[in-house]
Design a protein around this motif. Structure first.
Motif, PDB file in Angstrom:
ATOM      1  N   LEU A  12      12.122 -15.721  28.384  1.00 49.43           N
ATOM      2  CA  LEU A  12      11.534 -15.389  27.090  1.00 49.43           C
ATOM      3  C   LEU A  12      12.003 -14.016  26.626  1.00 49.43           C
ATOM      4  CD1 LEU A  12       7.820 -16.590  27.428  1.00 49.43           C
ATOM      5  CD2 LEU A  12       9.723 -17.746  26.287  1.00 49.43           C
ATOM      6  N   GLY A  13      12.226 -13.914  25.329  1.00 49.36           N
ATOM      7  CA  GLY A  13      12.615 -12.643  24.747  1.00 49.36           C
ATOM      8  C   GLY A  13      11.407 -11.806  24.379  1.00 49.36           C
ATOM      9  N   GLU A  14      11.507 -10.515  24.621  1.00 47.23           N
ATOM     10  CA  GLU A  14      10.486  -9.555  24.222  1.00 47.23           C
ATOM     11  C   GLU A  14      11.175  -8.426  23.470  1.00 47.23           C
ATOM     12  OE1 GLU A  14       7.575 -10.339  28.092  1.00 47.23           O
ATOM     13  OE2 GLU A  14       8.583  -8.407  27.853  1.00 47.23           O
ATOM     14  N   SER A  15      10.390  -7.578  22.849  1.00 46.09           N
ATOM     15  CA  SER A  15      10.982  -6.536  22.016  1.00 46.09           C
ATOM     16  C   SER A  15      10.351  -5.183  22.300  1.00 46.09           C
ATOM     17  CB  SER A  15      10.808  -6.883  20.532  1.00 46.09           C
ATOM     18  OG  SER A  15      11.338  -5.858  19.708  1.00 46.09           O
ATOM     19  N   GLY A  16      11.203  -4.173  22.457  1.00 48.17           N
ATOM     20  CA  GLY A  16      10.701  -2.815  22.507  1.00 48.17           C
ATOM     21  C   GLY A  16      10.238  -2.409  21.123  1.00 48.17           C
ATOM     22  N   ALA A  17       9.095  -1.738  21.039  1.00 47.98           N
ATOM     23  CA  ALA A  17       8.510  -1.427  19.739  1.00 47.98           C
ATOM     24  C   ALA A  17       7.946  -0.012  19.738  1.00 47.98           C
ATOM     25  CB  ALA A  17       7.411  -2.432  19.397  1.00 47.98           C
ATOM     26  N   PRO A  18       7.959   0.643  18.571  1.00 50.82           N
ATOM     27  CA  PRO A  18       7.429   2.013  18.508  1.00 50.82           C
ATOM     28  C   PRO A  18       5.913   2.079  18.399  1.00 50.82           C
ATOM     29  CG  PRO A  18       8.353   1.379  16.387  1.00 50.82           C
ATOM     30  CD  PRO A  18       8.648   0.249  17.333  1.00 50.82           C
ATOM     31  N   ASN A  19       5.303   1.072  17.773  1.00 43.65           N
ATOM     32  CA  ASN A  19       3.875   1.178  17.460  1.00 43.65           C
ATOM     33  C   ASN A  19       3.024   0.061  18.035  1.00 43.65           C
ATOM     34  OD1 ASN A  19       4.383   3.476  15.761  1.00 43.65           O
ATOM     35  ND2 ASN A  19       5.117   2.068  14.188  1.00 43.65           N
ATOM     36  N   LEU A  24      -0.241  -5.141  29.743  1.00 38.28           N
ATOM     37  CA  LEU A  24       0.661  -5.470  30.842  1.00 38.28           C
ATOM     38  C   LEU A  24      -0.075  -6.295  31.894  1.00 38.28           C
ATOM     39  CD1 LEU A  24       2.542  -2.066  31.244  1.00 38.28           C
ATOM     40  CD2 LEU A  24       3.212  -4.080  29.924  1.00 38.28           C
ATOM     41  N   ASN A  25       0.424  -7.495  32.101  1.00 40.19           N
ATOM     42  CA  ASN A  25      -0.185  -8.411  33.063  1.00 40.19           C
ATOM     43  C   ASN A  25       0.413  -8.146  34.442  1.00 40.19           C
ATOM     44  OD1 ASN A  25      -1.220 -10.517  34.555  1.00 40.19           O
ATOM     45  ND2 ASN A  25      -0.704 -12.113  33.069  1.00 40.19           N
ATOM     46  N   GLU A  26      -0.375  -7.585  35.333  1.00 44.87           N
ATOM     47  CA  GLU A  26       0.124  -7.248  36.662  1.00 44.87           C
ATOM     48  C   GLU A  26       0.410  -8.486  37.507  1.00 44.87           C
ATOM     49  OE1 GLU A  26      -2.615  -4.583  38.444  1.00 44.87           O
ATOM     50  OE2 GLU A  26      -2.245  -2.950  37.014  1.00 44.87           O
ATOM     51  N   LYS A  27      -0.065  -9.660  37.071  1.00 45.81           N
ATOM     52  CA  LYS A  27       0.179 -10.885  37.826  1.00 45.81           C
ATOM     53  C   LYS A  27       1.576 -11.447  37.573  1.00 45.81           C
ATOM     54  CE  LYS A  27      -4.705 -12.280  37.841  1.00 45.81           C
ATOM     55  NZ  LYS A  27      -5.674 -13.339  37.460  1.00 45.81           N
ATOM     56  N   GLY A  49       6.409   1.310  23.038  1.00 44.88           N
ATOM     57  CA  GLY A  49       5.608   0.095  23.058  1.00 44.88           C
ATOM     58  C   GLY A  49       6.410  -1.123  23.447  1.00 44.88           C
ATOM     59  N   LEU A  50       5.708  -2.240  23.613  1.00 46.85           N
ATOM     60  CA  LEU A  50       6.336  -3.493  24.022  1.00 46.85           C
ATOM     61  C   LEU A  50       5.624  -4.649  23.328  1.00 46.85           C
ATOM     62  CD1 LEU A  50       8.260  -5.111  25.882  1.00 46.85           C
ATOM     63  CD2 LEU A  50       6.477  -5.017  27.644  1.00 46.85           C
ATOM     64  N   LEU A  51       6.397  -5.504  22.662  1.00 39.80           N
ATOM     65  CA  LEU A  51       5.853  -6.682  21.995  1.00 39.80           C
ATOM     66  C   LEU A  51       6.159  -7.907  22.844  1.00 39.80           C
ATOM     67  CD1 LEU A  51       4.456  -7.906  19.520  1.00 39.80           C
ATOM     68  CD2 LEU A  51       6.715  -8.104  18.446  1.00 39.80           C
ATOM     69  N   ARG A  52       5.100  -8.538  23.363  1.00 41.78           N
ATOM     70  CA  ARG A  52       5.265  -9.672  24.261  1.00 41.78           C
ATOM     71  C   ARG A  52       4.795 -10.969  23.615  1.00 41.78           C
ATOM     72  NH1 ARG A  52       4.007  -7.633  30.495  1.00 41.78           N
ATOM     73  NH2 ARG A  52       6.229  -7.565  30.985  1.00 41.78           N
ATOM     74  N   ASN A  53       5.048 -12.076  24.308  1.00 40.66           N
ATOM     75  CA  ASN A  53       4.590 -13.382  23.863  1.00 40.66           C
ATOM     76  C   ASN A  53       3.147 -13.602  24.328  1.00 40.66           C
ATOM     77  OD1 ASN A  53       7.398 -14.597  22.993  1.00 40.66           O
ATOM     78  ND2 ASN A  53       7.723 -13.675  25.000  1.00 40.66           N
ATOM     79  N   VAL A  54       2.564 -14.710  23.919  1.00 44.43           N
ATOM     80  CA  VAL A  54       1.197 -15.009  24.343  1.00 44.43           C
ATOM     81  C   VAL A  54       1.195 -15.211  25.858  1.00 44.43           C
ATOM     82  CG1 VAL A  54       0.525 -15.985  22.130  1.00 44.43           C
ATOM     83  CG2 VAL A  54       1.544 -17.466  23.856  1.00 44.43           C
TER      84      VAL A  54
END
Length: 270
Positions: A12-19, A24-27, A49-54
């Motif tokens: 899955l793709g994620e995106s680095g984000a400023p805002n 963060l899911n430690e699992k 910041g970090l923009l993740r999926n559901v």
């Protein structure tokens, strides 16, 4: 969708984000990193910041990577970061994570010295990078045949043999979705195709690199050129200086072309 992702090797793709900050899911399994030499994170591009999926999709995926692309100051995409830091987490790019998952490698080896990052390695691949961990893309000619319409796939109009055993990138090509990039070979290339070019460069081994000593060589050549002009300007006329300068410049340009064409090294004397 989560079941389909879980039953395949999906990254899955994620995106680095400023805002935007993610929970963060430690699992979630974290891609293993091994460092050789200096601490590499100090050279990587960092996003607060970090923009993740559901979460349900994140937990089902075989890997996660950043698809963030950083154009040069002139807006042209020549390099793509292969390792970045987002919200304090060191993460591979989407394409590099795809290569890791496809090759069954559990760890990414990062080599760095005091001058910056030198290379990234996984099972079967060692990719040279610039000091920031970016890959210089050796763009191939555009090939529209690599595109497959998602509608055709869903409607069953695409033969399974067309995509079986291949690395598949799912993305968009619509201008309105703001993922069109300017590259050295075309003023408008979908971001997903830029990632495809990265994969092709890595898989074929046709990778361009800029050695850490390249800047020193470029500086030394410029200094020699300046000293020659200072030394010979009072002794020769303008025509002679232009001719000699042109010959010297031709030698430098020819040397740059030789290193690029024969060794895929970027040493720019211009």
């Amino acid at each position: 969708l989560a079941d389909a992702i879980k039953n395949s090797r999906v990254v899955l793709g994620e995106s680095g984000a400023p805002n935007v900050r993610a929970d963060l899911n430690e699992k979630l399994p974290v891609t293993g990193l091994a460092m050789l030499g200096e601490e590499p994170q100090q050279f990587m591009f960092e996003f607060p910041g970090l923009l993740r999926n559901v979460p349900v999709l994140e937990e089902a995926a075989a890997g996660r990577g950043l698809f963030t692309i950083r154009p040069e100051r002139d807006g042209i995409v020549r390099r793509v970061p292969m390792m970045m830091v987002a919200q304090g987490v060191t993460m591979p790019s989407l394409t590099f994570e795809m290569l890791r998952v496809a090759g069954g490698s559990g760890t990414i080896l990062i080599k760095a010295d005091k001058g910056g990052i030198q290379s990234l390695g996984i099972t079967g691949f060692a990719i040279p990078t610039d000091l920031y961990g970016q890959l210089w893309i050796h763009y191939a000619r555009r090939d529209p045949s690599i595109y497959v319409s998602a509608v055709d796939v869903l409607d069953g109009r695409v033969s399974p043999d067309r995509i079986a055993g291949k690395l598949i990138l799912i993305g968009t090509s619509s201008v309105g979705l703001n993922d069109i990039k300017t590259t050295p070979v075309t003023p408008a290339m979908p971001g997903v195709e830029v990632h495809a070019q990265v994969l092709e460069s890595a898989l074929t081994g046709d990778v361009v690199s800029q050695p850490s000593y390249g800047i020193a060589i470029e500086f030394f050549a410029a200094m020699i050129m300046g000293l020659l002009v200072i030394a010979f300007a009072p002794k020769f006329g303008p025509v002679t200086l232009v001719v000699v300068g042109g010959l010297f410049a031709s030698v430098l340009i020819g040397t740059s072309w030789y290193f690029y064409s024969q060794h895929r090294l970027l040493i720019d004397f211009t």
